[in-house]
Design an enzyme around this catalytic site. Structure first.
Site, PDB file in Angstrom:
ATOM      1  N   CYS A 185      -4.180   4.700   0.793  1.00 58.63           N
ATOM      2  CA  CYS A 185      -4.730   3.634   1.613  1.00 58.63           C
ATOM      3  C   CYS A 185      -5.869   2.900   0.928  1.00 58.63           C
ATOM      4  O   CYS A 185      -6.468   3.384  -0.018  1.00 58.63           O
ATOM      5  CB  CYS A 185      -5.266   4.187   2.941  1.00 58.63           C
ATOM      6  SG  CYS A 185      -4.075   5.116   3.887  1.00 58.63           S
TER       7      CYS A 185
ATOM      8  N   GLY B 250      -1.897   0.063  -0.580  1.00 61.26           N
ATOM      9  CA  GLY B 250      -0.997   0.388   0.517  1.00 61.26           C
ATOM     10  C   GLY B 250      -0.293  -0.846   1.024  1.00 61.26           C
ATOM     11  O   GLY B 250      -0.936  -1.854   1.298  1.00 61.26           O
TER      12      GLY B 250
ATOM     13  N   ASN C  98      -8.884   6.782   3.984  1.00 62.73           N
ATOM     14  CA  ASN C  98      -8.213   6.814   2.693  1.00 62.73           C
ATOM     15  C   ASN C  98      -8.345   8.222   2.132  1.00 62.73           C
ATOM     16  O   ASN C  98      -9.455   8.718   1.950  1.00 62.73           O
ATOM     17  CB  ASN C  98      -8.842   5.804   1.729  1.00 62.73           C
ATOM     18  CG  ASN C  98      -8.284   5.932   0.320  1.00 62.73           C
ATOM     19  OD1 ASN C  98      -7.140   6.315   0.130  1.00 62.73           O
ATOM     20  ND2 ASN C  98      -9.105   5.626  -0.673  1.00 62.73           N
ATOM     21  N   GLY C  99      -7.224   8.884   1.870  1.00 64.51           N
ATOM     22  CA  GLY C  99      -7.248  10.231   1.335  1.00 64.51           C
ATOM     23  C   GLY C  99      -6.261  11.128   2.044  1.00 64.51           C
ATOM     24  O   GLY C  99      -5.293  10.660   2.651  1.00 64.51           O
TER      25      GLY C  99
ATOM     26  N   TYR D  36      -3.983   4.251 -13.202  1.00 67.87           N
ATOM     27  CA  TYR D  36      -3.038   3.383 -12.500  1.00 67.87           C
ATOM     28  C   TYR D  36      -3.543   2.825 -11.174  1.00 67.87           C
ATOM     29  O   TYR D  36      -3.356   1.650 -10.873  1.00 67.87           O
ATOM     30  CB  TYR D  36      -1.736   4.148 -12.245  1.00 67.87           C
ATOM     31  CG  TYR D  36      -0.722   3.384 -11.419  1.00 67.87           C
ATOM     32  CD1 TYR D  36       0.088   2.417 -12.010  1.00 67.87           C
ATOM     33  CD2 TYR D  36      -0.593   3.608 -10.055  1.00 67.87           C
ATOM     34  CE1 TYR D  36       1.005   1.704 -11.261  1.00 67.87           C
ATOM     35  CE2 TYR D  36       0.326   2.893  -9.293  1.00 67.87           C
ATOM     36  CZ  TYR D  36       1.118   1.943  -9.898  1.00 67.87           C
ATOM     37  OH  TYR D  36       2.022   1.234  -9.153  1.00 67.87           O
TER      38      TYR D  36
END
Length: 492
Positions: A23, A50, A124-125, A270
């Site tokens: 996310c 995302g 996020n995670g 990345y």
């Protein structure tokens, strides 16, 4: 080590998505500004993190309005919708699912009523102790049990945290200080009640989260690129183990846990945008340095260095600089292929990678190529890419990878969740080389990658490369995650 290959193995079907992060999160407190539009642009800058759903929550000081849907930011929001979301603070979210199916009920931000109004949260995670947290939620008072039952309507760990926060009768700040120390895994939260914006980061700081300043407010975001797009000045990273609150009284901060920094190494390879700053270094510069190191570690006699657009570009530039081999653009990327709601026909599906990349025959025909890519996860993309380059006339194809072999699953928010899904654990570099059909294959060493970042090895999460997990992972959790997602998708 460079491996030279002969006798390519049987080609498997194309269909190897790049590794994706869970996310992107964004939050803004800015009275007098159009916070919904600032959030829209912030989410747009974080779209790479995302692409399955997008949403935001906005407060005018009295009530919180939440709007979310499946799709890209530009597909979910339009001008009338943004104009209807008025207020002085907002949070937003771009989602890619690693826990919980990709369905509307799991889109974020999540919302829960509380004793003092309401609470919205974006995450996020990935948490690793959800069973423990669910037991804690159910052990609380009767109201908590009702919330716990309600929280099961959504199947992601974000809803669980939101439900826990909503069971406390004190302020949101006080609730957060009760809940945050009990969370394990990777988490960056932006959350809000009707009057204040909050942000928190796990004690290891596995996922990035930054703080920025507007002329009339504050911004938090997953990456500095989102600060840039809304005109915010980068102040600093949110520290591991830190909770921040912004309201009419200003900004305040507290440590809820001792910091033990373990930033994700794969962000440099990345995940992050190249124009983002992590640990005081521009990601683009790190990736160029990775390419230089890769050239020194794994040289090859060739005519042209080409990247796989777009994540391979900086490392290919570095490889060309260090090797003295000319850099060129041998592949063109279709910028509009990312997420589509139109299922390709069987004929188009068989073309596989050509939906995303197409070779420039005049550039590569007859050339000995060095193809620089960021990683090999399952191998299907590289297999198809090598085949396509040979069909376009490449004399030789030498693949160079700007990360070590991905040998271990990630439990902190990247979508490769089991070792069975990875190509590296079951095959040697020579076997992988034959499998993808290249003339040679080489990866950067873990030591070379770490040195290129400029960050001490002890401050990086390298688990996907070396299996050393900074947060203990319960036995069997990978299989549980995989089966849960499969079942939810079947149910849908």
């Amino acid at each position: 080590m460079v491996v030279t290959c002969t006798d390519a193995l049987r080609l498997d079907p194309v269909g190897d998505p790049a590794p994706r992060e869970e996310c992107g999160v964004f939050g803004v407190w800015a009275p007098g500004e159009e916070v919904a539009k600032l959030t829209y642009y912030g989410l747009f800058a974080l779209q790479h993190r995302g692409q399955e759903s997008a949403g935001m929550a906005v407060s005018n000081g009295k009530r919180i309005m939440v709007f979310k849907d499946m799709g890209l930011v530009s597909q979910v929001f339009d001008e009338p919708t943004l104009n209807s979301l008025t207020g002085h603070l907002a949070i937003g979210h771009d989602r890619y699912s690693t826990t919980g199916a990709s369905v509307w009920k799991n889109a974020q931000p999540t919302y829960r009523p509380t004793a003092n109004g309401g609470l919205a949260l974006a995450h996020n995670g990935n948490l690793t102790n959800t069973e423990e947290l669910e037991a804690w939620l159910r052990s609380r008072d009767e109201r908590a049990k009702i919330v716990a039952k309600d929280s099961m309507d959504s199947t992601n760990d974000t809803s669980l945290v939101t439900a826990l926060l909503s069971t406390f009768t004190g302020t949101t700040w006080e609730a957060a200080l009760e809940v945050l120390p009990r969370l394990k895994g990777a988490f960056c939260f932006t959350f809000m009640d009707a009057s204040a914006l909050y942000a928190a980061r796990d004690p290891q700081g596995i996922r990035p989260l930054v703080l920025g300043r507007l002329e009339r407010g504050w911004v938090v975001a997953s990456e500095t690129a989102a600060l840039d797009i809304v005109g915010a000045t980068f102040i600093r990273e949110v520290e591991p183990g830190e909770l921040i609150a912004v309201d009419s009284g200003g900004l305040r901060s507290i440590r809820f846990a001792e910091a033990n920094p373990k930033g994700c190494l794969f962000e440099y390879v990345y995940l992050a945008r190249p124009d983002t700053i992590i640990a005081d270094r521009r990601v683009h510069s790190v990736r160029v340095e990775i390419g230089r190191t890769l050239a020194l570690e794994s040289p090859v006699d060739a005519d042209l260095v080409i990247p796989t657009p777009e994540s391979g570009i900086p490392s290919a530039i570095g490889y060309a600089e260090a090797s003295g081999i000319p850099y060129g653009l041998g592949l063109v990327k279709n910028s509009y292929v990312g997420r589509t709601f139109i299922e390709p026909s069987q004929t188009i599906r068989q073309l596989g990678i050509r939906l995303k990349l197409n070779p420039i025959r005049d550039v590569i025909e007859g050339k000995r190529l060095v193809v620089v890519d960021d990683s090999i996860v399952r191998g299907n993309t590289q297999r198809a890419l090598v085949k396509m380059l040979r069909e376009a006339g490449a004399a030789e194809v030498h693949v160079r990878i700007s990360s070590p072999p991905v040998e271990w699953p990630c439990f902190y928010g990247i979508d490769f969740a089991t070792r069975a899904e990875l190509i590296a654990p079951g095959m040697s570099t020579e076997e992988i080389c034959r499998s993808i059909g290249a003339d040679s294959l080489a990866y950067i060493s873990l030591e070379g990658l770490v040195a290129s970042t400029g960050v001490p090895k002890r401050r990086l999460c390298r688990a996907c490369f070396d299996g050393q997990y900074p947060v203990p992972v319960p036995a069997g959790i990978a299989e549980q995650m995989r089966l849960t997602v499969q079942q939810e998708e079947t149910d849908e």
